[in-house]
Design a protein around this motif. Structure first.
Motif, short mmCIF file in Angstrom:
data_model
loop_
_atom_site.label_atom_id
_atom_site.label_comp_id
_atom_site.label_asym_id
_atom_site.label_seq_id
_atom_site.Cartn_x
_atom_site.Cartn_y
_atom_site.Cartn_z
N THR A 203 -3.76 -7.55 -2.55
CA THR A 203 -2.83 -6.73 -2.70
C THR A 203 -1.83 -6.50 -3.66
O THR A 203 -0.92 -5.58 -4.25
N TYR B 209 0.95 -1.07 0.30
CA TYR B 209 0.21 -0.15 -0.15
C TYR B 209 0.98 1.16 -0.49
O TYR B 209 0.57 2.09 0.16
N LEU C 25 -11.69 -0.59 -7.47
CA LEU C 25 -10.23 -0.32 -7.58
C LEU C 25 -9.48 -0.76 -9.27
O LEU C 25 -8.49 -0.29 -9.18
N TYR D 45 -2.77 -4.94 -6.69
CA TYR D 45 -3.05 -4.19 -6.79
C TYR D 45 -1.64 -3.10 -7.18
O TYR D 45 -1.29 -2.33 -7.92
N TRP E 80 -8.17 1.46 -2.76
CA TRP E 80 -7.41 0.90 -2.09
C TRP E 80 -7.12 1.02 -0.67
O TRP E 80 -6.57 0.42 0.21
#
Length: 378
Positions: free
Chosen positions: A246, A15, A104, A249, A52
């Protein structure tokens, strides 16, 4: 199998890296066009960062409350009231996490789609991009509708006791349908700029770099497939799906942001080369050498029509330092307009043929005058 702590640490790290990427993209755009020049791809960047962040918080509380994933008809009947209530909260959060995932991933597709919308301004590929945007919107709506209709009535999605059924808890179908929809839209997105690169008159090294930017969508497809494969193989362990989500992402954030971040590494953006003229509004505004265009037009009936983007740096000529790219993706008969771009210029304008004067962009239209016309003019 990963532990909750391992998944949390990796999720926080990815992140943080993703937010750095998004911030770098926004900073690059602000330096290039200012706040008033921000467009839809910049808005989608903010939207993606918001979803996110929301998903990160949701995943944390899923770890706190737990969920029905891994339960059976028999084990669910043995749960006490406190556990049932905790799992119910966790199941609601899991449902919300799926919604965040869809929003997202498709928001990041919006980033690159609207980037290509500017990139192909006034080219026939812009029409292709228009239809690809509608295709992507259709896949997004399909994913959202499927999420809300897979388990009906909707309350069964967070029903713990009695155990509803596997499709309401594990949602195996999600892991199959969403990657298909995502990959279809990704292939369409990659198809937009490829014809332009094919006809680009660029040095081979630069052509490979640009090709890498465009073909990097393949890495998104690979990340999607890996997430699907490992998640389907561990349906009873929500941590595996979370871990690979993740990762997907982060890969997607980097791929869709890389072209817009690239100008941050340009010497001219940071004013390391001062413009020798004040004709460029880009240079006047930002103090950078930038891409300056001299506006001259000669009337002609000749077949050559080009748009030239040249760098005017102090103490050196821009001749021989510009590149040409056809303003149409595939070759056509007749006129063959070209665009020439300096190697340090923003990728955003690599195939742009401005229809009007823009910030930092002045168009030079040149025509070849035939020998017969020269005689008649003299």
């Amino acid at each position: 199998m990963p532990t909750q702590e391992e998944v949390n640490i990796e999720g926080y790290a990815e992140y943080a890296a993703g937010m750095v990427i998004f911030v770098a993209r926004i900073v690059s755009r602000l330096l290039l066009v200012g706040f008033q020049g921000m467009t839809w791809d910049d808005a989608f960047t903010v939207i993606a960062a918001t979803f996110w962040t929301a998903d990160l918080v949701i995943l944390y509380y899923i770890g706190v409350h737990g969920s029905s994933v891994g339960q059976t008809f028999e084990s669910a009947d043995l749960l006490d009231d406190a556990t049932v209530e905790s799992f119910r909260i966790g199941d609601k959060l899991t449902f919300a996490s799926w919604v965040c995932y869809i929003c997202l991933i498709w928001s990041m597709k919006g980033i690159v789609l609207w980037y290509y919308d500017r990139m192909t301004l006034n080219l026939w590929q812009n029409i292709l991009g228009y239809w690809i945007r509608w295709l992507t919107l259709a896949t997004f709506l399909t994913a959202i509708i499927f999420q809300f209709s897979l388990c009906t009535p909707i309350e069964r999605a967070w029903q713990v006791k009695p155990y509803p059924e596997d499709k309401c808890v594990f949602r195996k179908e999600n892991y199959i349908l969403y990657p298909i929809l995502s990959i279809v839209s990704d292939i369409g997105i990659m198809a937009i700029p490829l014809p332009l690169l094919w006809q680009a008159r660029l040095p081979i090294v630069r052509k490979l770099v640009l090709g890498g930017f465009i073909a990097s969508g393949i890495f998104i497809i690979i990340a999607t497939l890996l997430r699907t494969f490992y998640s389907l193989g561990s349906l009873t362990d929500l941590l595996v799906a979370t871990q690979w989500a993740t990762r997907e992402y982060l890969v997607t954030a980097f791929v869709v942001s890389a072209p817009a971040i690239k100008p941050l590494f340009s010497k001219r953006l940071w004013g390391m080369h001062t413009s020798s003229t004040k004709s460029s509004s880009y240079a006047d505004r930002y103090g950078s050498g930038g891409s300056a265009l001299r506006s001259t037009t000669k009337s002609s009936k000749g077949p050559s029509h080009s748009v030239v983007i040249e760098s005017q740096t102090q103490g050196e000529s821009s001749a021989g330092k510009s590149f040409e790219m056809t303003s149409r993706g595939w070759p056509r008969k007749g006129n063959n307009p070209k665009i020439r771009l300096h190697s340090d210029a923003s990728q955003e304008h690599i195939v742009q043929y401005p229809s009007d004067e823009e910030v930092g962009i002045h168009v030079t239209e040149s025509y070849t005058v035939s020998s017969e016309e020269r005689k008649s003019q003299t």
